[in-house]
Scaffold this motif. Structure first.
Motif, PDB file in Angstrom:
ATOM      1  N   ASP A  79      -7.044   0.774  -0.501  1.00  0.00           N
ATOM      2  CA  ASP A  79      -5.717   1.389  -0.575  1.00  0.00           C
ATOM      3  C   ASP A  79      -4.774   0.474  -1.368  1.00  0.00           C
ATOM      4  O   ASP A  79      -3.985   0.928  -2.214  1.00  0.00           O
TER       5      ASP A  79
ATOM      6  N   ASN B 241      -1.808   3.346  -9.021  1.00  0.00           N
ATOM      7  CA  ASN B 241      -0.887   4.491  -8.998  1.00  0.00           C
ATOM      8  C   ASN B 241       0.461   4.153  -9.648  1.00  0.00           C
ATOM      9  O   ASN B 241       0.968   4.895 -10.490  1.00  0.00           O
TER      10      ASN B 241
ATOM     11  N   SER C 180       3.349   3.670  -2.619  1.00  0.00           N
ATOM     12  CA  SER C 180       4.086   3.946  -3.859  1.00  0.00           C
ATOM     13  C   SER C 180       5.556   4.211  -3.547  1.00  0.00           C
ATOM     14  O   SER C 180       6.432   3.871  -4.345  1.00  0.00           O
TER      15      SER C 180
ATOM     16  N   ARG D 143      -5.781   0.799  -5.043  1.00  0.00           N
ATOM     17  CA  ARG D 143      -5.482   2.087  -5.701  1.00  0.00           C
ATOM     18  C   ARG D 143      -3.971   2.310  -5.824  1.00  0.00           C
ATOM     19  O   ARG D 143      -3.496   2.917  -6.789  1.00  0.00           O
ATOM     20  N   THR D 144      -3.205   1.790  -4.857  1.00  0.00           N
ATOM     21  CA  THR D 144      -1.748   1.945  -4.960  1.00  0.00           C
ATOM     22  C   THR D 144      -1.215   1.172  -6.174  1.00  0.00           C
ATOM     23  O   THR D 144      -0.310   1.642  -6.873  1.00  0.00           O
TER      24      THR D 144
ATOM     25  N   SER E 105       0.827  -1.220   0.000  1.00  0.00           N
ATOM     26  CA  SER E 105       0.000   0.000   0.000  1.00  0.00           C
ATOM     27  C   SER E 105       0.857   1.265   0.000  1.00  0.00           C
ATOM     28  O   SER E 105       0.456   2.276   0.578  1.00  0.00           O
TER      29      SER E 105
ATOM     30  N   SER F  85      -2.735   4.894   3.393  1.00  0.00           N
ATOM     31  CA  SER F  85      -3.839   5.731   3.916  1.00  0.00           C
ATOM     32  C   SER F  85      -3.710   7.225   3.643  1.00  0.00           C
ATOM     33  O   SER F  85      -4.486   8.003   4.202  1.00  0.00           O
ATOM     34  N   ALA F  86      -2.757   7.642   2.832  1.00  0.00           N
ATOM     35  CA  ALA F  86      -2.613   9.088   2.576  1.00  0.00           C
ATOM     36  C   ALA F  86      -3.866   9.615   1.875  1.00  0.00           C
ATOM     37  O   ALA F  86      -4.308  10.747   2.125  1.00  0.00           O
TER      38      ALA F  86
END
Ligand code: ASP
Length: 433
Positions: free
Chosen positions: A392, A399, A278, A395-396, A276, A358-359
Motif C-alpha cells: 500500500d 498514485n 493519497s 502503490r500510494t 499510505s 487499504s482501499a
C-alpha cells in the motif's frame, strides 16, 4: 535542508529502529513503537484537516479565474483521458510481469493454507466492507451532492469538486463587486491553507519516523519470505511504471528532464509512502505542483484533487498482479480475454477506490469477481493481506506521482511554462504564473 531530505532521514531512521525492534524480538520495544503510532495518526489527521478548505478554496479561485468555461471542459476531458490511459498501461505492466514471473507458482500448498487460516478473519472484514459498497449507478449519482456541506463533512471529494466547480462557474457571471468579495475571501482561505501546510510539514520528519517505525516494528518478516516473489513482482511493476511510463511521458510529451521532475517532487511520494493515503498527501501534492513545479493554480487545483480520488495507477497495477497471483496459486488459468477484463475492471475499480489506506484491497474484490474468482475471494485476500501494508505504501507513492505527472502534462498542453523544471537550472527561477 530540503523537505524531502528531512522526510527521507525520518523514514530511514524509522525503518532502522523498527527493524531493530522487530528482529531483536524484544516485545517491549515493539509494543513501545506500536504505542507511538497514535502520534503518527495525529499528524495524518492534522494534514487531512486542510484537505477540504484547501480543495474548495483553491478550486473555486481556479475555476472563477479561468474566465472561459470551455477551458475547464477541455482540461477536464484531457485529464480524464490521461488518467484512464496511464492506468490501463499500469494494469498491463502488472499483467505482463505476472505472466512472466508467475509469482503464484512458487508458493507451497502448506504456506497457502497457513496464510488463509491466519488472515481469514481479516479477509472476511474486507469482504463485508466491499459488500456495503454502492453500485456503479449509485456511485455516479453520488457525484451530485444533495448537500455539499455533508459531502465536505464526509470528505467525499468528488461531489465536493462537482459543487465547487458549479459554484465557481456561477461566480463568474455575477456582479463584479460581489464576485470580488467572494473571491477575495476564498483567496484568503487558500493562502491560509498554504501557510498551515508549511507549518504542519515541519512535523513531517518526526511523524514519518513514528509511522514507519511502528509498521516495520510489527511487520511479519516471516510472511515476506513466503510472499517474496509476489512482493517483488508488485514492487518491480510499480518502479517500472513510476520511472518508465512517467519518465517517457515527461521526456516526450511534457518535454522536461524527468530527473529534475523527480527531484522536485520527491517529498510527495515519500510522504505518500509514509501515510499510505493519497488524500492525506493532497495538500502537499497541490503545494508542490504550484511552488516546486510552477503549475498554475487553475490546473493544479482541478487536476490534483480529481487525481487523489480517481487516479490510482499504483493500485490498479497491484490489483492486476494480485489477481494473477491468486489465480496461479489456485491453479485457475486466466486467458487473454480474462486479462482484458482485468485491464478494464482494475482501471475502473481504482477509480472507485478512495485515497485512504487499504482501499485497494477492498476494490480488488470487484476485479476478482469479474474473472470468476468469487470462490477464491476470502482465501485469496487472506493470502496477500500480510504484506498489504508495505505494498500500500509503495502503490500510494506511485498514485501521487501519477497525479503530478498528469498535472505537468496538462499545464504544458495549456501553454504554461513549468518554471520549476524548465529552463536553465543555474538561473534564479521566476515565480509561478
Ligand atoms: N492507499 C491508496 C491511496 O491512498 C489506495 C490503495 O491502493 O489502497 O492512494
Amino acid at each position: 535542508m530540503q523537505l524531502y531530505t528531512k522526510i527521507l532521514i525520518g523514514l530511514i531512521a524509522g525503518a532502522v529502529v523498527g527493524a531493530v525492534a522487530n528482529l531483536s524480538g524484544i516485545t517491549g520495544f515493539q509494543n513501545f513503537l506500536g504505542a507511538l503510532e497514535p502520534l503518527g495518526t495525529a499528524f495524518i489527521n492534522l494534514i487531512t484537516m486542510i484537505v477540504v478548505p484547501l480543495v474548495v478554496a483553491s478550486l473555486l479561485v481556479g475555476t472563477a479565474s479561468l474566465g472561459d468555461l470551455s477551458k475547464l471542459g477541455r482540461i477536464g476531458g484531457k485529464t480524464l483521458l490521461f488518467y484512464m490511459c496511464t492506468t490501463a498501461v499500469a494494469v498491463s505492466i502488472g499483467l505482463a510481469i505476472s505472466n512472466f514471473v508467475e509469482p503464484g507458482s512458487g508458493v507451497s500448498e502448506i504456506t497457502r493454507d497457513e496464510l488463509a487460516a491466519r488472515y481469514g478473519g481479516e479477509a472476511q472484514a474486507s469482504m463485508d466492507m466491499a459488500a456495503q459498497a454502492p453500485s456503479w449507478v449509485e456511485t455516479l449519482l453520488a457525484v451530485i451532492p444533495r448537500n455539499p456541506v455533508q459531502a465536505a463533512a464526509n470528505m467525499d471529494l468528488l461531489p465536493l469538486i462537482f459543487f465547487t466547480i458549479c459554484f465557481g462557474a456561477a461566480l463568474t457571471v455575477i456582479q463584479k463587486d460581489r464576485r470580488d468579495a467572494v473571491l477575495n475571501f476564498f483567496h484568503g482561505v487558500n493562502d491560509v491553507s498554504m501557510v498551515l501546510i508549511n507549518w504542519i510539514m515541519e512535523l513531517a520528519p518526526y511523524a514519518v519516523f513514528v509511522l514507519i517505525a511502528a509498521v516495520i516494528g510489527n511487520f511479519g518478516f516471516d510472511l515476506l519470505q513466503s510472499l517474496l516473489i509476489y512482493t517483488v513482482a508488485v514492487a518491480a511493476g510499480l518502479l517500472l511504471h513510476a520511472f518508465g511510463t512517467y519518465g517517457l511521458i515527461l521526456r516526450f510529451l511534457v518535454r522536461v528532464n524527468p530527473a529534475r521532475f523527480y527531484k522536485k517532487i520527491a517529498a510527495v511520494p515519500l510522504f505518500a509512502f509514509s501515510t499510505s493515503s493519497s488524500n492525506a498527501t493532497l495538500p502537499l501534492t497541490i503545494e508542490t505542483a504550484e511552488e516546486e513545479l510552477g503549475a498554475s493554480n487553475e490546473v493544479a487545483s482541478f487536476v490534483l484533487p480529481l487525481g487523489a480520488t480517481m487516479n490510482m495507477d499504483g493500485t490498479a497495477l497491484y490489483q492486476a498482479v494480485a489477481v494473477m497471483f491468486i489465480a496461479q496459486i489456485y491453479g485457475i488459468p486466466l486467458d487473454l480475454a480474462d486479462q482484458l477484463i482485468i485491464v478494464m475492471t482494475a482501471t475502473l475499480a481504482s477509480i472507485g477506490a478512495a485515497g485512504v489506506p487499504s482501499a485497494g484491497i477492498i476494490t480488488l474484490i470487484i476485479v476478482l469477481n469479474s474473472v470468476g474468482l468469487q470462490g477464491q475471494v476470502q482465501a485469496g485476500i487472506a493470502l496477500i493481506l500480510g504484506v498489504d501494508r508495505i505494498l500500500d505504501m509503495l502503490r500510494t507513492s506511485v498514485n501521487v506521482t501519477g497525479d503530478l505527472t498528469c498535472c505537468s502534462f496538462i499545464a504544458k498542453t495549456e501553454g504554461e511554462t513549468l518554471v520549476g523544471i524548465e529552463g536553465d537550472e543555474t538561473k534564479p527561477q521566476a515565480q509561478a504564473a
